[in-house]
Write a protein that holds these residues in place. Structure first.
Motif, short mmCIF file in Angstrom:
data_model
loop_
_atom_site.label_atom_id
_atom_site.label_comp_id
_atom_site.label_asym_id
_atom_site.label_seq_id
_atom_site.Cartn_x
_atom_site.Cartn_y
_atom_site.Cartn_z
N GLU A 8 96.80 77.46 -12.79
CA GLU A 8 97.12 77.59 -11.37
C GLU A 8 97.85 78.90 -11.09
O GLU A 8 97.58 79.58 -10.11
CB GLU A 8 97.94 76.40 -10.88
CG GLU A 8 98.15 76.39 -9.38
CD GLU A 8 96.86 76.49 -8.58
OE1 GLU A 8 96.87 77.21 -7.56
OE2 GLU A 8 95.84 75.88 -8.96
N GLU A 9 98.79 79.27 -11.96
CA GLU A 9 99.50 80.56 -11.81
C GLU A 9 98.50 81.72 -11.86
O GLU A 9 98.58 82.65 -11.06
CB GLU A 9 100.53 80.75 -12.93
CG GLU A 9 101.86 80.16 -12.69
CD GLU A 9 102.82 80.48 -13.85
OE1 GLU A 9 102.62 81.48 -14.57
OE2 GLU A 9 103.77 79.70 -14.03
N PHE A 10 97.60 81.65 -12.82
CA PHE A 10 96.62 82.71 -12.99
C PHE A 10 95.70 82.79 -11.77
O PHE A 10 95.44 83.88 -11.26
CB PHE A 10 95.81 82.49 -14.27
CG PHE A 10 94.82 83.58 -14.54
CD1 PHE A 10 95.24 84.82 -14.99
CD2 PHE A 10 93.46 83.38 -14.32
CE1 PHE A 10 94.33 85.85 -15.22
CE2 PHE A 10 92.55 84.39 -14.55
CZ PHE A 10 92.99 85.63 -15.01
N ARG A 11 95.22 81.63 -11.30
CA ARG A 11 94.35 81.61 -10.11
C ARG A 11 95.06 82.23 -8.91
O ARG A 11 94.47 82.99 -8.15
CB ARG A 11 93.92 80.19 -9.78
CG ARG A 11 92.77 79.71 -10.57
CD ARG A 11 92.18 78.43 -9.96
NE ARG A 11 91.30 77.84 -10.93
CZ ARG A 11 91.59 76.78 -11.68
NH1 ARG A 11 92.74 76.17 -11.54
NH2 ARG A 11 90.72 76.33 -12.55
N GLU A 12 96.31 81.87 -8.72
CA GLU A 12 97.08 82.39 -7.60
C GLU A 12 97.25 83.91 -7.72
O GLU A 12 97.14 84.64 -6.73
CB GLU A 12 98.45 81.71 -7.53
CG GLU A 12 99.26 82.09 -6.32
CD GLU A 12 98.54 81.81 -5.00
OE1 GLU A 12 98.67 82.66 -4.08
OE2 GLU A 12 97.83 80.80 -4.89
N TYR A 13 97.51 84.37 -8.92
CA TYR A 13 97.62 85.82 -9.14
C TYR A 13 96.30 86.52 -8.79
O TYR A 13 96.30 87.53 -8.09
CB TYR A 13 98.01 86.11 -10.59
CG TYR A 13 97.93 87.58 -10.93
CD1 TYR A 13 98.88 88.48 -10.46
CD2 TYR A 13 96.87 88.08 -11.69
CE1 TYR A 13 98.79 89.83 -10.74
CE2 TYR A 13 96.78 89.43 -11.98
CZ TYR A 13 97.74 90.30 -11.50
OH TYR A 13 97.64 91.64 -11.77
N VAL A 14 95.18 85.99 -9.26
CA VAL A 14 93.88 86.61 -9.00
C VAL A 14 93.57 86.59 -7.50
O VAL A 14 93.06 87.57 -6.96
CB VAL A 14 92.76 85.93 -9.82
CG1 VAL A 14 91.40 86.43 -9.41
CG2 VAL A 14 92.99 86.15 -11.31
N ARG A 15 93.88 85.46 -6.83
CA ARG A 15 93.66 85.40 -5.38
C ARG A 15 94.47 86.47 -4.65
O ARG A 15 93.97 87.12 -3.74
CB ARG A 15 94.05 84.02 -4.85
CG ARG A 15 92.90 83.08 -4.73
CD ARG A 15 93.29 81.79 -4.02
NE ARG A 15 92.97 80.71 -4.94
CZ ARG A 15 93.82 79.89 -5.52
NH1 ARG A 15 95.11 79.97 -5.26
NH2 ARG A 15 93.42 78.97 -6.35
N ALA A 16 95.71 86.63 -5.04
CA ALA A 16 96.60 87.56 -4.35
C ALA A 16 96.29 89.02 -4.68
O ALA A 16 96.30 89.88 -3.80
CB ALA A 16 98.05 87.25 -4.70
N ARG A 17 96.02 89.33 -5.93
CA ARG A 17 95.89 90.72 -6.37
C ARG A 17 94.46 91.16 -6.65
O ARG A 17 94.22 92.34 -6.90
CB ARG A 17 96.74 90.94 -7.63
CG ARG A 17 98.23 90.70 -7.43
CD ARG A 17 98.85 91.61 -6.38
NE ARG A 17 98.63 92.99 -6.76
CZ ARG A 17 98.52 94.01 -5.92
NH1 ARG A 17 98.62 93.82 -4.64
NH2 ARG A 17 98.31 95.23 -6.37
#
Length: 167
Positions: A8-17
């Motif tokens: 979930e952390e990784f997905r959020e990072y990819v969505r944001a950046r």
């Protein structure tokens, strides 16, 4: 449970950046599809190292460095596919009888032009001279060079039109 949090952390990072990283990848590759592949490879490396990256503020730097390294590796791999050789391969020259006919027709059409038109066309397209250079060489104005070359090319197009059978 730990894996779900990491994902979930990784997905959020990819969505944001993701969009900003894709722009950086595009600058590295110069081609949108190659940029997507490059970013995907870099994000894969980042995901595999996610637990080892302590400073989350440095994630962009990590991904960008991974993209640069991957891009350099791919460039080197492509470069090594060509090897120098002491012997050049034999080149085969295919002579097309129709190609010779076209050149012959062009020569005939050029010979049919008035002398100044022929000179202007030859200097422009065979000698690759600029219009001012042709004007100086022929002792005429640049405007006269332009109109002369234009009229000559129109005559040549008419003469060499594929609809007309050769003379």
């Amino acid at each position: 449970m730990q894996t779900a949090r990491v994902e979930e952390e990784f997905r959020e990072y990819v969505r944001a950046r993701g969009p900003a990283l894709l722009r950086a990848a595009n600058q590295l590759t110069g081609h949108p599809l190659d940029a997507e592949d490059l970013l995907q490879n870099a994000l894969t490396k980042t995901y595999l190292a996610w637990d080892r990256i302590q400073d989350r503020a440095a994630l962009d730097g990590y991904v960008r460095r991974a993209m640069v390294n991957i891009n350099i590796s791919q460039w080197r791999r492509r470069k090594l596919e060509e090897y120098p050789s002491d012997e050049l391969p034999e080149t085969v020259i295919v002579t097309d009888s129709a190609g010779g006919e076209v050149h012959e027709r062009l020569e005939q059409a050029l010979q049919g032009l008035p002398a100044r038109m022929r000179a202007a066309v030859v200097l422009r397209y065979y000698e690759d001279m600029t219009e001012p250079e042709i004007a100086r060489r022929l002792g005429i104005s640049v405007g006269t060079v332009k109109s002369t070359v234009s009229r000559a090319m129109a005559k040549l197009r008419t003469e060499l039109s594929p609809l007309q059978p050769p003379p």
